[in-house]
Motif scaffolding. Structure first.
Motif, PDB file in Angstrom:
ATOM      1  N   UNK A 227       0.819  -1.208   0.000  1.00 42.01           N
ATOM      2  CA  UNK A 227       0.000   0.000   0.000  1.00 42.01           C
ATOM      3  C   UNK A 227       0.861   1.271   0.000  1.00 42.01           C
ATOM      4  N   UNK A 228       0.558   2.157  -0.945  1.00 44.23           N
ATOM      5  CA  UNK A 228       1.255   3.434  -0.976  1.00 44.23           C
ATOM      6  C   UNK A 228       2.662   3.370  -1.549  1.00 44.23           C
ATOM      7  N   UNK A 229       3.096   2.163  -1.928  1.00 44.60           N
ATOM      8  CA  UNK A 229       4.480   2.018  -2.408  1.00 44.60           C
ATOM      9  C   UNK A 229       4.589   2.265  -3.910  1.00 44.60           C
ATOM     10  N   UNK A 230       3.439   2.356  -4.580  1.00 48.97           N
ATOM     11  CA  UNK A 230       3.493   2.536  -6.028  1.00 48.97           C
ATOM     12  C   UNK A 230       3.890   1.263  -6.764  1.00 48.97           C
ATOM     13  N   UNK A 231       3.730   0.142  -6.109  1.00 44.93           N
ATOM     14  CA  UNK A 231       4.040  -1.160  -6.708  1.00 44.93           C
ATOM     15  C   UNK A 231       2.842  -2.074  -6.484  1.00 44.93           C
ATOM     16  N   UNK A 232       2.350  -2.698  -7.547  1.00 44.23           N
ATOM     17  CA  UNK A 232       1.213  -3.598  -7.410  1.00 44.23           C
ATOM     18  C   UNK A 232       1.703  -5.039  -7.360  1.00 44.23           C
ATOM     19  N   UNK A 233       0.775  -5.922  -7.036  1.00 39.67           N
ATOM     20  CA  UNK A 233       1.095  -7.349  -7.063  1.00 39.67           C
ATOM     21  C   UNK A 233       1.640  -7.737  -8.435  1.00 39.67           C
ATOM     22  N   UNK A 234       1.006  -7.200  -9.479  1.00 41.01           N
ATOM     23  CA  UNK A 234       1.457  -7.518 -10.832  1.00 41.01           C
ATOM     24  C   UNK A 234       2.900  -7.034 -11.052  1.00 41.01           C
TER      25      UNK A 234
ATOM     26  N   UNK B  64      13.694  -7.984  -3.233  1.00 39.30           N
ATOM     27  CA  UNK B  64      12.676  -7.197  -3.939  1.00 39.30           C
ATOM     28  C   UNK B  64      11.834  -6.407  -2.940  1.00 39.30           C
ATOM     29  N   UNK B  65      11.479  -7.049  -1.836  1.00 42.83           N
ATOM     30  CA  UNK B  65      10.647  -6.386  -0.830  1.00 42.83           C
ATOM     31  C   UNK B  65      11.381  -5.188  -0.242  1.00 42.83           C
ATOM     32  N   UNK B  66      12.682  -5.333  -0.087  1.00 40.89           N
ATOM     33  CA  UNK B  66      13.462  -4.198   0.414  1.00 40.89           C
ATOM     34  C   UNK B  66      13.460  -3.053  -0.586  1.00 40.89           C
ATOM     35  N   UNK B  67      13.517  -3.383  -1.842  1.00 44.18           N
ATOM     36  CA  UNK B  67      13.428  -2.337  -2.863  1.00 44.18           C
ATOM     37  C   UNK B  67      12.101  -1.596  -2.774  1.00 44.18           C
ATOM     38  N   UNK B  68      11.025  -2.357  -2.528  1.00 50.23           N
ATOM     39  CA  UNK B  68       9.723  -1.721  -2.362  1.00 50.23           C
ATOM     40  C   UNK B  68       9.798  -0.741  -1.199  1.00 50.23           C
ATOM     41  N   UNK B  69      10.320  -1.223  -0.090  1.00 51.44           N
ATOM     42  CA  UNK B  69      10.437  -0.369   1.104  1.00 51.44           C
ATOM     43  C   UNK B  69      11.266   0.883   0.817  1.00 51.44           C
ATOM     44  N   UNK B  70      12.324   0.688   0.016  1.00 57.78           N
ATOM     45  CA  UNK B  70      13.234   1.797  -0.263  1.00 57.78           C
ATOM     46  C   UNK B  70      12.714   2.740  -1.337  1.00 57.78           C
ATOM     47  N   UNK B  71      11.538   2.438  -1.858  1.00 58.86           N
ATOM     48  CA  UNK B  71      10.957   3.323  -2.864  1.00 58.86           C
ATOM     49  C   UNK B  71      11.573   3.199  -4.240  1.00 58.86           C
ATOM     50  N   UNK B  72      12.246   2.081  -4.491  1.00 61.18           N
ATOM     51  CA  UNK B  72      12.861   1.864  -5.812  1.00 61.18           C
ATOM     52  C   UNK B  72      11.810   1.290  -6.771  1.00 61.18           C
TER      53      UNK B  72
ATOM     54  N   UNK C  80       8.201  -1.073 -12.121  1.00 61.50           N
ATOM     55  CA  UNK C  80       7.241  -0.541 -13.073  1.00 61.50           C
ATOM     56  C   UNK C  80       7.554  -0.910 -14.517  1.00 61.50           C
ATOM     57  N   UNK C  81       8.810  -1.107 -14.831  1.00 60.71           N
ATOM     58  CA  UNK C  81       9.146  -1.440 -16.212  1.00 60.71           C
ATOM     59  C   UNK C  81       9.496  -2.914 -16.383  1.00 60.71           C
ATOM     60  N   UNK C  82       9.354  -3.647 -15.302  1.00 61.84           N
ATOM     61  CA  UNK C  82       9.672  -5.070 -15.376  1.00 61.84           C
ATOM     62  C   UNK C  82       8.567  -5.814 -16.111  1.00 61.84           C
ATOM     63  N   UNK C  83       8.916  -6.902 -16.809  1.00 61.67           N
ATOM     64  CA  UNK C  83      10.291  -7.385 -16.954  1.00 61.67           C
ATOM     65  C   UNK C  83      11.000  -6.704 -18.119  1.00 61.67           C
ATOM     66  N   UNK C  84      12.288  -6.475 -17.965  1.00 60.03           N
ATOM     67  CA  UNK C  84      13.033  -5.928 -19.095  1.00 60.03           C
ATOM     68  C   UNK C  84      14.067  -6.914 -19.605  1.00 60.03           C
ATOM     69  N   UNK C  85      14.224  -8.044 -18.916  1.00 60.40           N
ATOM     70  CA  UNK C  85      15.256  -8.990 -19.332  1.00 60.40           C
ATOM     71  C   UNK C  85      14.667 -10.285 -19.908  1.00 60.40           C
TER      72      UNK C  85
END
Ligand SMILES: Cc1ncc(COP(=O)(O)O)c(C=O)c1O
Lengths: 550, 448
Positions: free
Chosen positions: A443-450, A499-507, A512-517
């Motif tokens: 919530x509020x992290x700008x990242x969805x389950x998808x 990945x969860x830490x990245x969410x916490x860190x606001x990365x 948002x652009x995944x997947x890119x590889x």
């Protein structure tokens, strides 16, 4: 040969480092055109002699038009499909933690056994005397399924889980017809967490679905069920363990209440992997339950099937099971293919099959005195039967129980390793073979389950099941199965934590652009649905016509 | 146990991380009286060698199609499958992947499905085809339900030439929903008047060609009649190879075409798994059952494929879905697609010609057998023959002489007075020597 198809007009294909390539390929990730672009109608990869001229016997039905099918020589065809295969993730290549799908290791022994000509090269309508071994195999698999589940009988012909659901619900309808209550008992209770096939099946058999909410801990309260039971209820369809990965602890009480009210208990057995050898559905009061051989017993999912969905039945329903079925008498195993035959045979009385297992005095597989009909042209998914039996023989009673324990252990290990970062919709309690998280923590992290799932792809993992079950907001359902080593689980956990830490860190960039590889970036699914292009056409060059970069 | 990677040490570490003392603590929710203490009464685990020995033992008790002159059809056909087909479908990435829910890492499966849909649409001359059904019989039942949804009517008319098991599958589904089914009497000679059965109440007419007795049917007049009455025409085939030589149902006016695809790429396998083919006219697209794969682009504008129109399906629509199908016949569809790609237009036409030529040859040879009569005026690769005496008995006696000589009609239609008929199929796998052996053995059998 340079491929001229399958690529966009402008050279937009950037490699991970932002580099363009002439071919649009990215190293081993190779673009591949459609067979309609690379094949030619005059090419064939099969050598066949033109027959001597003949006068056809097709009457007025001779084909006059071209079919429009391209051909490829064998080397081209092999290359085409190998290249396509390389764009897929698979359980052979890594953990495939799709909740509810039980993506476990597929032993190659099972493949080899299914390909023995004695199983693969026999016709379903050969004289029964020429297929004794095949009938014996089906009978042996039936015995394993009946013993494992503690049920009375098993109908082997359903072709997948959903087909098994139809089989079970038809048996219930037939039982109601026999009781003269089919017209009045039309309601089927289905919990909100149920898989979509459950309500779809119920309406298809002519029932009406009534939804039952779960209590706060994610399981079904017997009181909620009781409140909805009356003489309009035909059955309840309950998944156990349920789709939240939880054992329905009121299950025996629910079964009792449903039976008391004159209804039947259909159990969705998709999650049998959690409990095989630990408890028997027959002891829990189940009347019918499908078993997905392509989940629990590891017949490979093949990119979408085939599966097999045998249905175990209680003594209340066994007599209504569909044809064909097996009967053992003095002459050996007989395949009974017509309902009338079943009736005729029943006059023979003692000639009926002997008890192999299950409750004393019962018959096995079942007498099907009032077979409700037929579900498919032949006898079911023989190819899957061979694989499943090879799997079960390999594991044995001890190995199957160990598999269930390891599956549950692994799911709980993941739960315990992620509970401090991810949120669980029903609190932190022991789960069965799969663990459910929701998106509360996002919530509020700008990242969805998808977004989160797509970022897992860049890390080389197949995501978990997402947005199912519907009772959890932004669900993430993780089912590791028993096939993963501890090292594999640890890497999976470490990745999710990172990945969860990245969410916490606001990365949010990482998501948002995944997947890119991966072989493709996110797809325009709206466009696919708005203007459906469901086959290749010559004019279909509406999409960017591909050509190499100049 | 060779399939379980966790060691006892791993298990102990994991239990410690979870914070429970024993594995049974994780199963505490199972009501106490229902937890199994002992192992079930089933054998213990076995090594590969032992399992292989057991299963080979069972396999060896069966007479395989490839080991004898073989003439069975009736909905399942023995064709040669190129070695590369089985090699390719056993690629890990095809064999051990799930339904392509994450399209970015499933383009292989998705593109193969898109190609399969295009092949099926071309073969049947229809607008759209889906990603497969379980088999021809379940596809037929789904087609009838689809016709009911489209027409708002609830009466299906089944031709007497429809495979009896397919008809039974349709009747079974209909019995559950209370829909009407009119089944015409077995129509050995393709003489029934289906047009006369189409009324304002008819939702659909289901007709098979080549029919179960091997006859070809020009369904164009029936299509016209259906259109006039507002009913849909569902065309069925069980032998996909026939479409290399026979006019496709789409050209004769069918609204929905369903068929069994086993003939292309898939072994006999004692009846399954097979692959149901399902095609329809464009205007009925949104009423189709099953998965559909469509073309689109990715974020970089590159062509890509994805499962689409899922608002028809159970996982979105639940009790309002067009069908309950979830798992389909993905890998069998892939085998079909690969075999079809190897054949191509040229190969399929030639394969069909060989089948037809061999069958003409057998029909001619059978004319010389006293007491045996070929009933078909038209056929592709399957015949109905009349034999003196009981057909099931004749087939058994042929088997005893090392020939699997066909399917007695009474096996499919018991108690209908058709006890002297045998269905005989001839494919490219039947050599001239096999045909000669069949005729010779048959002569012996009917003589005594
Ligand atoms: C809980 C549950 N029920 C039923 C099904 C349907 O099984 P199948 O796909 O074999 O038809 C599934 C499969 O995804 C499932 O997860």
């Amino acid at each position: 040969m340079l491929m001229t198809k399958g690529r966009p007009a402008q050279a937009v294909a950037l490699t991970a480092e932002g580099r363009r390539t002439f071919t649009s390929n990215r190293g081993l990730s190779i673009e591949e055109g459609l067979i309609f672009e690379i094949g030619r109608p005059e090419v064939t990869g099969v050598d066949l002699e033109e027959p001597a001229p003949f006068e056809h016997r097709l009457g007025a039905c001779e084909r006059e038009s071209a079919i429009g099918l391209p051909g490829l020589s064998e080397p081209e065809a092999v290359r085409h499909y190998v290249r396509l295969s390389q764009k897929n993730y698979s359980i052979d290549a890594g953990i495939y933690p799709l909740g509810s799908c039980t993506m476990k290791h597929n032993p190659r022994l099972d493949e080899a056994m299914a390909r023995l000509p004695g199983f693969a090269d026999i016709h379903p309508l050969q004289p029964q005397s020429t297929v004794a071994g095949a009938l014996e195999l089906i009978h042996e698999l039936s015995r394993w399924l009946v013993v494992l589940t503690g049920m009375e009988a098993v109908a082997m012909s359903p072709k997948a889980g959903a087909h098994g659901e139809a089989c079970g619900m038809m048996a219930i309808k037939a039982a109601l017809l026999a009781r003269g209550e089919a017209a009045t008992r039309r309601i089927v209770l289905v919990p909100e967490s149920a898989h979509g096939t459950n309500p779809a099946t119920a309406t298809r058999i002519g029932f009406e679905v009534r939804s039952v909410p779960a209590r706060a801990d994610g399981t079904l309260d017997v009181a909620e069920v009781k409140a909805r039971l009356d003489d309009s209820v035909a059955a309840i369809m309950l998944t156990n363990p349920n789709t939240c990965g939880l054992f329905e602890r009121d299950i025996a009480l629910i079964a009792e209440a449903v039976h008391e009210a004159g209804g039947y208990f259909y159990c969705d057995g998709a999650n049998l992997n959690a409990i095989m050898g630990k408890c028997r559905p027959g002891d829990l009061g189940v009347d019918a339950m499908h078993i997905n051989l392509h989940k629990t017993f590891s017949t490979p999912h093949g990119g979408g099937g085939p599966g097999a969905g045998p249905v175990v039945l209680s003594s209340r329903l066994a007599r209504f099971a569909p044809v064909p079925f097996l009967r053992r008498d003095e002459a050996g195993l007989q395949l009974v293919e017509h309902a009338q035959e079943a009736l005729d045979h029943d006059d023979l009385g003692p000639a009926r099959s002997k008890v192999v297992s299950g409750k004393p005095g019962s018959t096995f597989p079942h007498p099907a005195l009032e077979a409700f009909g037929r579900l498919t042209a032949f006898h079911g998914q023989m190819g899957m039967f061979v694989r499943a039996l090879a799997y079960m023989l390999s594991h044995g009673a001890d190995g199957l129980r160990q598999a269930a324990e390891d599956a549950v252990l692994s799911a709980n290990y993941i739960r315990a390793s992620l509970r401090d970062l991810l949120s669980q919709p029903f609190g932190d309690h022991a789960c069965m073979h799969e663990v459910l998280f929701d998106d509360h923590w996002l919530k509020g992290a700008g990242v969805s389950t998808l977004d989160f799932a797509k970022a897992m792809i860049d890390e080389g993992f197949h995501p978990m099941t997402i947005y199912f079950p519907l009772v959890a907001h932004g669900a993430m359902l993780i089912e590791p199965t028993e096939s993963e080593s501890k090292a594999s689980l640890d890497l999976f956990i470490a990745t999710i934590r990172d990945l969860a830490h990245s969410v916490r860190d606001g990365d949010t960039e990482r998501f948002q652009h995944a997947p890119s590889l991966a072989p493709r970036r996110r797809l325009d699914e709206t466009r696919a649905a708005r203007t459906p292009v469901l086959k290749w056409t010559k004019q279909g060059a509406a999409l960017p016509s591909p050509s190499p970069r100049r | 146990m060779r399939y379980l990677p966790l060691t006892s040490e791993d298990r102990a570490d994991m239990l410690a991380r979870i914070g429970v003392g024993s594995i049974d603590d994780l199963f505490a929710e199972i009501p106490a009286g229902m937890r199994l203490g002992d192992l079930l009464d089933l054998p213990r685990h076995k090594g590969e060698l032992e399992v292989e020995r057991l299963l080979r033992g069972l396999a060896s008790q069966n007479v395989t199609a490839g080991s004898v002159p073989f003439f069975l059809g009736a909905g399942a056909y023995k064709h040669h499958i190129p070695a590369s087909v089985d090699h390719l479908i056993q690629r890990s990435e095809f064999l051990t992947s799930y339904t392509p829910y994450q399209p970015e890492i499933a383009q292989g499966t998705l593109q193969a499905i898109f190609e399969f849909q295009t092949q099926v649409a071309a073969l049947t001359a229809m607008d759209v085809a889906n990603a497969s059904m379980y088999d021809g019989s379940t596809a037929t039942a789904e087609a009838v339900l689809m016709a009911h949804r489209i027409t708002g009517r609830r009466e299906a008319v089944l031709s007497g030439g429809l495979h009896p098991h397919y008809a039974e599958v349709v009747r079974t589904t209909s019995r559950m929903t209370g829909d009407e089914v009119v089944t015409l009497a077995p129509d050995v000679l393709a003489r029934e008047d289906l047009c006369a059965c189409v009324t304002e109440a008819t939702s659909c007419v289901v007709v098979q060609s080549p029919d179960v007795f091997g006859n070809l049917r020009d369904i164009a007049p029936l299509a016209a009649r259906c259109r006039e009455k507002g009913a849909l025409l569902i065309a069925v085939f069980t032998e996909a190879v026939s479409l290399g030589l026979v006019k496709p149902p789409g050209e004769m006016g069918a609204d929905i075409v369903v068929g069994e695809g086993q003939s292309i790429g898939n072994p006999l396998g004692f009846g399954g798994p097979y692959v149901g083919l399902f095609a329809a006219r464009q205007q009925y697209l949104r009423q189709m059952p099953g998965r559909l794969c469509g073309e689109t682009v990715d974020a970089e504008g590159r062509r890509a494929f994805v499962l689409t129109l899922s608002t028809r399906e159970q996982h979105i629509k639940r009790d309002k879905a067009t069908s309950n199908i979830c798992t389909n016949s993905g890998l069998c569809a892939l085998a079909f697609a690969i075999h079809m790609t190897l054949l191509g237009e040229k190969g399929l036409r030639r394969l069909a010609s060989i089948n037809h030529a061999h069958t003409i040859d057998l029909a001619d040879r059978l004319e010389t057998v006293p007491g045996v009569e070929v009933l078909n005026e038209t056929f592709f690769n399957e015949l109905t023959i009349r034999v003196p005496g009981d057909a099931a008995d004749v087939v058994e006696r042929l088997a005893a002489r090392g020939v699997l000589g066909g399917v007695p009609v009474s096996r499919l239609l018991p108690g209908q007075g058709l006890d002297d008929l045998v269905l005989v199929a001839v494919t490219e796998t039947v050599s001239e020597a096999d045909r000669a052996a069949f005729v010779e053995r048959l002569e012996e059998v009917v003589r005594c």
